[in-house]
Scaffold this motif. Structure first.
Motif, short mmCIF file in Angstrom:
data_model
loop_
_atom_site.label_atom_id
_atom_site.label_comp_id
_atom_site.label_asym_id
_atom_site.label_seq_id
_atom_site.Cartn_x
_atom_site.Cartn_y
_atom_site.Cartn_z
N ALA A 68 35.72 49.68 50.15
CA ALA A 68 34.95 48.57 49.57
C ALA A 68 35.23 48.43 48.08
O ALA A 68 35.41 47.32 47.56
N LEU A 69 35.28 49.56 47.37
CA LEU A 69 35.56 49.50 45.94
C LEU A 69 36.99 49.05 45.68
O LEU A 69 37.25 48.22 44.79
N ARG A 70 37.93 49.60 46.45
CA ARG A 70 39.32 49.20 46.27
C ARG A 70 39.49 47.70 46.46
O ARG A 70 40.09 47.01 45.63
N ASN A 71 38.95 47.17 47.55
CA ASN A 71 39.13 45.75 47.84
C ASN A 71 38.42 44.87 46.82
O ASN A 71 38.93 43.81 46.45
N ALA A 72 37.25 45.31 46.36
CA ALA A 72 36.53 44.55 45.34
C ALA A 72 37.32 44.50 44.04
O ALA A 72 37.31 43.49 43.33
N SER A 73 38.05 45.58 43.74
CA SER A 73 38.83 45.62 42.50
C SER A 73 39.95 44.59 42.50
O SER A 73 40.40 44.14 41.45
N TRP A 74 40.42 44.21 43.69
CA TRP A 74 41.50 43.22 43.81
C TRP A 74 41.00 41.78 43.76
O TRP A 74 41.82 40.85 43.77
N LEU A 75 39.71 41.55 43.73
CA LEU A 75 39.15 40.23 43.97
C LEU A 75 39.75 39.14 43.09
O LEU A 75 40.19 38.09 43.58
N ILE A 76 39.79 39.33 41.78
CA ILE A 76 40.26 38.28 40.88
C ILE A 76 41.75 38.01 41.11
O ILE A 76 42.19 36.86 41.16
N SER A 77 42.52 39.07 41.28
CA SER A 77 43.94 38.89 41.60
C SER A 77 44.12 38.11 42.90
O SER A 77 44.97 37.22 42.99
N ASP A 78 43.30 38.44 43.91
CA ASP A 78 43.39 37.74 45.19
C ASP A 78 43.04 36.27 45.06
O ASP A 78 43.67 35.40 45.70
N LEU A 79 42.04 35.95 44.25
CA LEU A 79 41.67 34.55 44.06
C LEU A 79 42.82 33.75 43.45
O LEU A 79 43.06 32.60 43.83
#
Length: 384
Positions: A68-79
């Motif tokens: 969950a933390l790993r995926n949340a850390s990617w959020l802005i890049s993913d957007l």
């Protein structure tokens, strides 16, 4: 292809007559979408885990909380990377980041490229970059073609005309998270910096466009950032395929901006990392799938995911990514165990660095023999 540049030797770059620009479709991550020799059920599960669609592995560092933390850390890049999906442009990875601001019609006069270069570095750090260097626009390191993500075919790799300079920025990864590799938790160190660098590189590019000059923001897309980072004086290439910097060792991600803003260039800084790597094989020894080379640098190109005609240390990309897929997370054991993975703001580590870059390098390697051990991910969660 143009002949070897005069500053290649200064940068420790050895380009041969067999050199060919790299086709991005052959990048191992892109191949995982179209090449049946790479794509497996494990690779599909690897990508699905970033959407929490795959059941997280059990065990310390691979719990739902870690993913969950790993995926949340990617959020802005993913957007950012999702913006161009309908046109086959995965921004920041398979295509340059689209401009969000136009080039101002009034152009700021630049009488002193040295002064402007210092200003750009100041603004880069203001936005959050940890390092910044500038080099010339060397077309050899641009991808021969980019990837259309709709069908994974080759597409033109285009930049505005007249780009003359490349601004390279380094973004430090959190050392306590890096210490937990391999784990899904450690992947948060990677994702956080991709999200950070997406904001930083877009903001600096917007600043340059507001001055009336072209500026294309770029992360893993458009060209190979490592040779640009080396030419910009940020560090030296190492056996573990990473850039070793005197500030943070290998613990960085890099972004870049292509621009026609008049800027002076930094010079490469070859301080002795190559000589240290010649006697050190800690990364190769620690690699669980033996994807890293043990011998001296060789002319690359036998691996489909390696650039042709460059003498350097080259990993076995299939073995490396196969291990990532098996774990459903990225692996940077080679970064964790690297003797240069230190906090050089502390004087004992600065003293060690002087030894490592001197004829006393074998003593420095001996002093490092007990460092680089993995930290339990649960300890990271438990710290105050």
């Amino acid at each position: 292809m143009p002949p070897q540049r005069t500053n290649d030797a200064t940068a420790g770059i050895d380009v041969t007559e067999d050199f060919e620009r790299f086709t991005q479709r052959n990048d191992i991550f892109t191949r995982a979408f179209w090449d049946d020799t790479v794509r497996t059920n494990q690779t599909d599960a690897f990508f699905a885990s970033y959407r929490m669609e795959a059941t997280p592995r059990r065990g310390d560092g691979f719990t739902q909380r870690d993913f969950a933390l790993r995926n949340a850390s990617w959020l802005i890049s993913d957007l950012i990377s999702d913006r161009g999906n309908d046109t086959g442009k995965r921004e920041g990875f398979q295509a340059a980041i689209a401009n969000d601001t136009p080039v101002a019609p009034m152009q700021q006069d630049v009488d002193d490229p040295d002064k402007m270069a210092q200003e750009i570095k100041r603004i880069a750090k203001f936005f959050g970059a940890d390092l910044c260097g500038i080099t010339d626009m060397d077309e050899r390191w641009l991808y021969a073609s980019r990837v259309d993500t709709r069908d994974m075919s080759e597409a033109p790799n285009e930049l505005p005309q007249g780009m003359t300079n490349v601004i390279v920025m380094g973004h430090q990864m959190e050392k306590d998270l890096v210490a937990t590799y391999p784990s899904a938790l450690a992947g948060a160190a990677t994702g956080r910096e991709y999200s950070h660098e997406a904001a930083v590189v877009m903001q600096l590019a917007a600043y340059i466009r507001n001055l009336g000059y072209e500026a294309t923001a770029s992360m893993n897309d458009t060209g190979l950032v490592i040779p640009y980072a080396i030419k910009a004086g940020l560090g030296e290439y190492a056996r573990n395929q990473l850039v070793i910097t005197p500030e943070f060792g290998p613990r960085l991600r890099f972004s870049k901006i292509f621009t026609n803003l008049p800027l002076s260039h930094d010079t490469p800084r070859m301080r002795g990392v190559r000589a240290f790597c010649d006697i050190c094989t800690k990364c190769a020894d620690a690699c669980p799938v033996k994807a890293l080379p043990f011998g001296p640098p060789e002319v690359s190109g036998t691996n489909q995911s390696a650039i042709k005609g460059v003498r350097k240390w080259t990993s076995d990309a299939e073995k490396c990514f196969g291990f990532w897929a098996k774990m459903s997370s990225d692996c940077a054991i080679c970064m964790r165990v690297c003797p240069f993975n230190r906090d050089f703001s502390n004087w004992p580590h600065r003293l060690w660095l002087k030894l490592a870059l001197s004829p006393a390098r074998r003593l420095a390697l001996w002093l490092d023999r007990k460092r680089g051990r993995r930290r339990k991910p649960s300890e990271w969660w438990a710290k105050p």
